[in-house]
Scaffold this motif. Sequence first.
Motif, PDB file in Angstrom:
ATOM      1  N   ASP B 382     -17.131   0.905 -11.817  1.00  0.00           N
ATOM      2  CA  ASP B 382     -16.710   0.230 -10.586  1.00  0.00           C
ATOM      3  C   ASP B 382     -15.870  -1.007 -10.880  1.00  0.00           C
ATOM      4  O   ASP B 382     -14.839  -1.239 -10.252  1.00  0.00           O
ATOM      5  N   GLU B 389      -7.199  -2.022 -10.097  1.00  0.00           N
ATOM      6  CA  GLU B 389      -6.665  -1.911  -8.725  1.00  0.00           C
ATOM      7  C   GLU B 389      -6.037  -3.241  -8.301  1.00  0.00           C
ATOM      8  O   GLU B 389      -4.892  -3.280  -7.851  1.00  0.00           O
ATOM      9  N   ASN B 393      -2.068  -3.387  -7.902  1.00  0.00           N
ATOM     10  CA  ASN B 393      -1.624  -3.415  -6.507  1.00  0.00           C
ATOM     11  C   ASN B 393      -1.040  -4.770  -6.139  1.00  0.00           C
ATOM     12  O   ASN B 393       0.012  -4.854  -5.504  1.00  0.00           O
ATOM     13  N   LYS B 394      -1.741  -5.840  -6.502  1.00  0.00           N
ATOM     14  CA  LYS B 394      -1.267  -7.162  -6.094  1.00  0.00           C
ATOM     15  C   LYS B 394       0.031  -7.529  -6.790  1.00  0.00           C
ATOM     16  O   LYS B 394       0.827  -8.287  -6.261  1.00  0.00           O
ATOM     17  N   SER B 395       0.249  -6.986  -7.973  1.00  0.00           N
ATOM     18  CA  SER B 395       1.492  -7.290  -8.687  1.00  0.00           C
ATOM     19  C   SER B 395       2.654  -6.434  -8.198  1.00  0.00           C
ATOM     20  O   SER B 395       3.783  -6.612  -8.639  1.00  0.00           O
ATOM     21  N   GLY B 396       2.361  -5.474  -7.313  1.00  0.00           N
ATOM     22  CA  GLY B 396       3.443  -4.656  -6.779  1.00  0.00           C
ATOM     23  C   GLY B 396       3.978  -3.656  -7.777  1.00  0.00           C
ATOM     24  O   GLY B 396       5.160  -3.305  -7.749  1.00  0.00           O
ATOM     25  N   ILE B 481      -1.047 -13.451  -8.756  1.00  0.00           N
ATOM     26  CA  ILE B 481      -0.045 -14.140  -7.939  1.00  0.00           C
ATOM     27  C   ILE B 481       0.676 -15.230  -8.721  1.00  0.00           C
ATOM     28  O   ILE B 481       1.903 -15.348  -8.662  1.00  0.00           O
ATOM     29  N   GLU B 649      -9.542  11.838  -7.492  1.00  0.00           N
ATOM     30  CA  GLU B 649      -8.821  11.389  -6.296  1.00  0.00           C
ATOM     31  C   GLU B 649      -9.367  10.076  -5.740  1.00  0.00           C
ATOM     32  O   GLU B 649      -8.601   9.232  -5.289  1.00  0.00           O
ATOM     33  N   ARG B 653      -6.515   7.152  -5.257  1.00  0.00           N
ATOM     34  CA  ARG B 653      -6.080   6.638  -3.951  1.00  0.00           C
ATOM     35  C   ARG B 653      -6.282   5.139  -3.804  1.00  0.00           C
ATOM     36  O   ARG B 653      -5.760   4.523  -2.893  1.00  0.00           O
ATOM     37  N   ARG B 654      -7.092   4.550  -4.688  1.00  0.00           N
ATOM     38  CA  ARG B 654      -7.265   3.095  -4.640  1.00  0.00           C
ATOM     39  C   ARG B 654      -6.119   2.382  -5.339  1.00  0.00           C
ATOM     40  O   ARG B 654      -6.002   1.166  -5.264  1.00  0.00           O
ATOM     41  N   TYR B 655      -5.330   3.124  -6.084  1.00  0.00           N
ATOM     42  CA  TYR B 655      -4.179   2.531  -6.749  1.00  0.00           C
ATOM     43  C   TYR B 655      -2.930   2.858  -5.957  1.00  0.00           C
ATOM     44  O   TYR B 655      -2.681   4.011  -5.633  1.00  0.00           O
ATOM     45  N   ASP B 656      -2.144   1.818  -5.685  1.00  0.00           N
ATOM     46  CA  ASP B 656      -0.862   2.058  -5.047  1.00  0.00           C
ATOM     47  C   ASP B 656       0.020   2.760  -6.073  1.00  0.00           C
ATOM     48  O   ASP B 656       0.367   2.184  -7.096  1.00  0.00           O
ATOM     49  N   HIS B 657       0.328   4.037  -5.818  1.00  0.00           N
ATOM     50  CA  HIS B 657       1.146   4.739  -6.800  1.00  0.00           C
ATOM     51  C   HIS B 657       2.578   4.953  -6.312  1.00  0.00           C
ATOM     52  O   HIS B 657       3.327   5.706  -6.916  1.00  0.00           O
ATOM     53  N   GLU B 658       2.936   4.284  -5.173  1.00  0.00           N
ATOM     54  CA  GLU B 658       4.262   4.525  -4.601  1.00  0.00           C
ATOM     55  C   GLU B 658       5.094   3.277  -4.357  1.00  0.00           C
ATOM     56  O   GLU B 658       6.272   3.402  -3.996  1.00  0.00           O
ATOM     57  N   VAL B 659       4.497   2.076  -4.509  1.00  0.00           N
ATOM     58  CA  VAL B 659       5.274   0.857  -4.278  1.00  0.00           C
ATOM     59  C   VAL B 659       6.503   0.873  -5.197  1.00  0.00           C
ATOM     60  O   VAL B 659       6.461   1.481  -6.271  1.00  0.00           O
TER      61      VAL B 659
END
Lengths: 274, 991
Positions: B382, B389, B393-396, B481, B649, B653-659
């Motif tokens: 976890d 994540e 995600n936060k780093s874009g 950030i 899955e 899905r918790r990881y932004d894989h498309e930004v």
Amino acid sequence: MAKEVRSLVIAGNGTNCEREVVAACRLAGSEVADAVHIAEFLAGRVKLADYHFLNLAGGFLDGDDLGSAKAGANRLLHAPVAGGGASLAEQIGQFIDDGKLIMGVCNGFQLMVKMGLLPATDLNYQRQSCSLTHNDCGRFVDRWVSLQTDSDSPCIYTRGLEGIYLPVRHGEGKFVVDSDTTLAQLEAAHLIPLRYADDNFSPTMDYPANPNGSVAAIAGVCDPTGRLFGLMPHPEAYVHYTHHPRWTREKLPEEGMGLWLYQNAIGYIRENVV
Amino acid sequence: MPCRIVVGLKDAVRDARGERVKSEIRQHLGIELHRVRTLDVYTVDAALTAEEIEAAARGPLSDPIIQQVAIDRPLAADFDVLIEVGFRPGVTDNVGRTAREAIQYLTGRPFAAGEAVYTSVQYLLNGQIDKAQAEKIASGFLANGLIQRWTILDKSELDPQKGVPATVPKVDSSSAPQVQKINLNVSDEELLQISRDGMLALNQTEMKELQAYINNPAVQASRHEQGLGAELTDVELEALAQTWSEHCKHKIFSAQIDYEDEKGQKETIDSLFKTYIVGATRDIRKKMGENDFCLSVFKDNAGVIRFNDDWSMVFKVETHNSPSALDPYGGALTGIVGVNRDGYGTGMGARLIFNTDVFCFASPFYDKPLPPRLLHPRRIFDGVIEGVEHGGNKSGIPTVNGSIQFDDRFAGKPLVYCGTASIMPSTLNGRPCHEKQVQVGDHIIMTGGRIGKDGIHGATFSSEELHEGSPVTAVQIGDPITQRRMFDFLIVARDRGLYNSITDNGAGGLSSSVGEMAEDTGGFELHLDRAPLKYPGLQPWEILISEAQERMTLAVPESKIAEFMQLAREMDVEATDLGQFTDSGYYQCLYQGETVCYLDMEFLHEGVPQMQIPARWEDKQHQEPDLGERDLQADLLGLLGRLNICSKESVIRRYDHEVQAGTVVKPLTGIANDGPSDAAVYRPLFDSFEGIVTSHGICPSFSDIDTYHMMACAIDEALRNFVAVGGNVDHVAGLDNFCWCDPVESERTPDGAYKAAQLVRANKALYDYCVAFGVPLISGKDSMKNDYQIGDTKISIPPTVLFSVIGKIEDVRLAVTMDVKAPGDLVYLLGVTADELGGSEYYRMCGELGANVPKVDSARALKLYRTLNQAQQQRLLRSCHDLSDGGLAVALAEKAFAGGFGIAADLARVVGASDLDDAALLFSESQSRLAVTVKEENRQAFEALFADCDLALIGEVTTEEALVLHRGSKLLLRTTNGQNKEAWQAPLREL
């Protein structure tokens, strides 16, 4: 070039999607599309008035540390501009008064809602009446969703569109309202141009088609002028068919559905603003 | 007087965080609670008026629509037990930092030194629990005692007027800075004691080398000139220990190894790294000649290869195992933001485009007793997943590729591999962007975060096994950030030509970053007292080696200093001038004007003595098991539900894989967007359809038989995933990340010589197969002490190598995914199937290891992969999926349910089938195989193309959604897509 459309994304402090939003604006026909770091505004070198179309892009402003976009909203409201110029919040107010367009996507939508820019049912752009909070599942989620549009909505961006398909990528996308009255006003004035929908494009509260548990399945709202619009799904992430998750198995048009929103905005500006 | 602002949801608002905590407490600890609610607490320790506090509380710190606020009074009511969790002093508090910034904007006034905002979370528990159980919930789930503290109150203990008393976790900074001197003219035993007590991780030979250095009369004379005594200072000793650490110097990979094979044949290897890794790349580049696409290999933070005329691609993969074992969230978060700095800090700087992550864990459902100090694998799972994540995600940065391997030996040390690719212009201001050069006189500028005690001894700590005294300070929490702001600033500075060189501050902190950059000029002068600190009280040596995150070191020429500093101020990034690069030949640090460190650069970088390591390979005489008659249908469903095969899955899905809008083949694919992609295809430029393909191979289970073949299989797996989607096998580079258990024979590691031989064999295969495939290695890393040892309990991880690849696809619109597309399409199997179930997932499911580990025939494989590339260019493939864990049956099942159609096949036609029993035919993990589907109309063209390859037409895609596998007339198994998919999705669905 008197008639050129000038689009802008404000970048910095955790915006993440500025490059693809710029690309989408260009692809949709904007002659100028710039990602400008907020430092340029605070240094007084760039002014919002130089543009027609303001994009508030997805990302994690200040890490969403105080709740999504909260610290970002606070900065736009209070950060001083060098030389004592108008604050960014004041410049945004003028921008709206000038009849220009603002679209907020994901974190940009959260920012607009928390500054009171949306839905502004009474055209007061400084009073927050709604919010976006943690998804019911308690987690960030990246998945594609079907969205139902409202053909009676004043929203400029969704004009002429029926259903669209876009990705959501957020942890705090659940739309909530301060009162039933606000929701009734949103419904009555057709300020809900986008709702999460099932495969038949009917609004749904069921997870995962509705990925966050938004009230009334709200995925996007606009102000009564239709010029200010915010949505959780990412239109800039579907501007070409290769963005679609099933492009290797479905026959798709070259242009993605997200591009339509930008084309509508830029077409409107060309006809009404520049 | 510190003040407490408590923020909670209004009664009518659903507390999703509380609900998740409630369900996780049940899953982790088996404690059933009636309800959990959460409150956020900001403890403001700053001189603010009551009005200002009120404005902050009602403004940036709360949301009027959904939240309510209380100042210096409780919001908590109607609970049985309250647990409040906050940070310990000095631990990075990102939310507190953001709150401080928000209040500063509001008041228009900066906080004074020592003023701060601290955050904590209150959990209000309702249910049948007492304080003892609450303690268990706090220590066992809500908090990590290494970095957090907690308060537990039952309902009778909460003061209804004042609430929970304010706690200010301010760092106590009473200690005055001072420099200690260390006498090394002591017995060998005492030398070792100095190393152990100081967490230096230096062995006796190395300590003796330091002793000899300090006693050298020439050294003594030069020190005297600088006003330094005849003994090393603590600053010097720490600088040496960092630079000479296994983590920084890779002493095992540089060692002289005396290797003896199973027949008693002996050979001496002078550095595994130089012989096999650098050697392979050298030989491949020679062979590629004019087509050599390598631009910068091994010498920088990441490897660089050509993308096209205008752009170069950069790739690096790191591990962050030890910190993740102690604090899974912080360790993994720091891992991802740390490797991001490697990606940025390569050449003159590169824009980050995607992340990859691979984890090795014990089962999250592990139910045996755990030895002391180990966290439960579920907590590791976890925490690591959440850390990556937040970091990604936060780093874009999209997370586009990854996997999770499970083996209960990873309870001893989880492996957390984090990779980052970035892209840079091929030339910048007229020079190659992948090169950089510090000039004499350049200023040493540190940018980004401040220095604290966090991460002190990280480099030396990760060079040791996990033990009783592992330091708390080795744990850091990343701050995406602050780092993001820094990167936004640096890319502008790069394009304006404001610096000559850049590197990141990772292991060893300033000591390593400045020390390495100074190799360009041959010396530097660093003023430690000028460094910005998070809080006072750091000793000079701590400033030098702190691994506080989010910092880059740059060489800025005198002529650009003013512009650089002005830009930093405007973009809200802290930048500090710490000294200058020189050509003195010395590593010199000063504190308040006095020299506190003066070391010969050459000794520091070249002086570490080469280790001597014995390695003895043994034939362990593994046997193939006799499994008797088995229910193959049940076996297939069992395999689909194995942790190593099942759907990830819920994590993906918790990881932004498309930004960044470049992910063309996403991690999940198929008719319901949930089939397992083999590799990622990424389009980095909006004005070109050229793409990057990335994938990986990792197969630690083969290590139990022979690490030579483990390595070969990992390389082949990475490549066949890569070609499956359309990657060009003639434009691909590899990265090797070794994670080993201690291979140095000693009292604590009696089987060291065997583990060292395993390491040698993996390296031999790395050389052999990279050269055979023509895949140059461009970067890599090793982590060599992945053992747990406390008391008599020792857990060593299975030797594991992650082989990652990055390469080119000329046109992303030609990419192919794994899902079947339409009924009537023909199903082909490419490659040869052999009796190779040794180390397979199938044998592991049956509780066996076996002997017949898969072997790779590189010449046949390469020919197949090149032909596959041609088929993709000609658009002959409708789908393509690699065969790996679980073999042919699993691959066909996945292809079918991902595509929403069935597959009917006769496996008697498989190349090699006649030599195999049914289980081997279905589940063998023979390498270099792919299952493809082809339109009937393309049959001739396809078969003609593959005329010289191993090819079998085994069946076709059916409208009936089922997998029906025959062997001649005999039915081997028939399962529906629904059954297969459910078995595959169920295990980790709820995690």
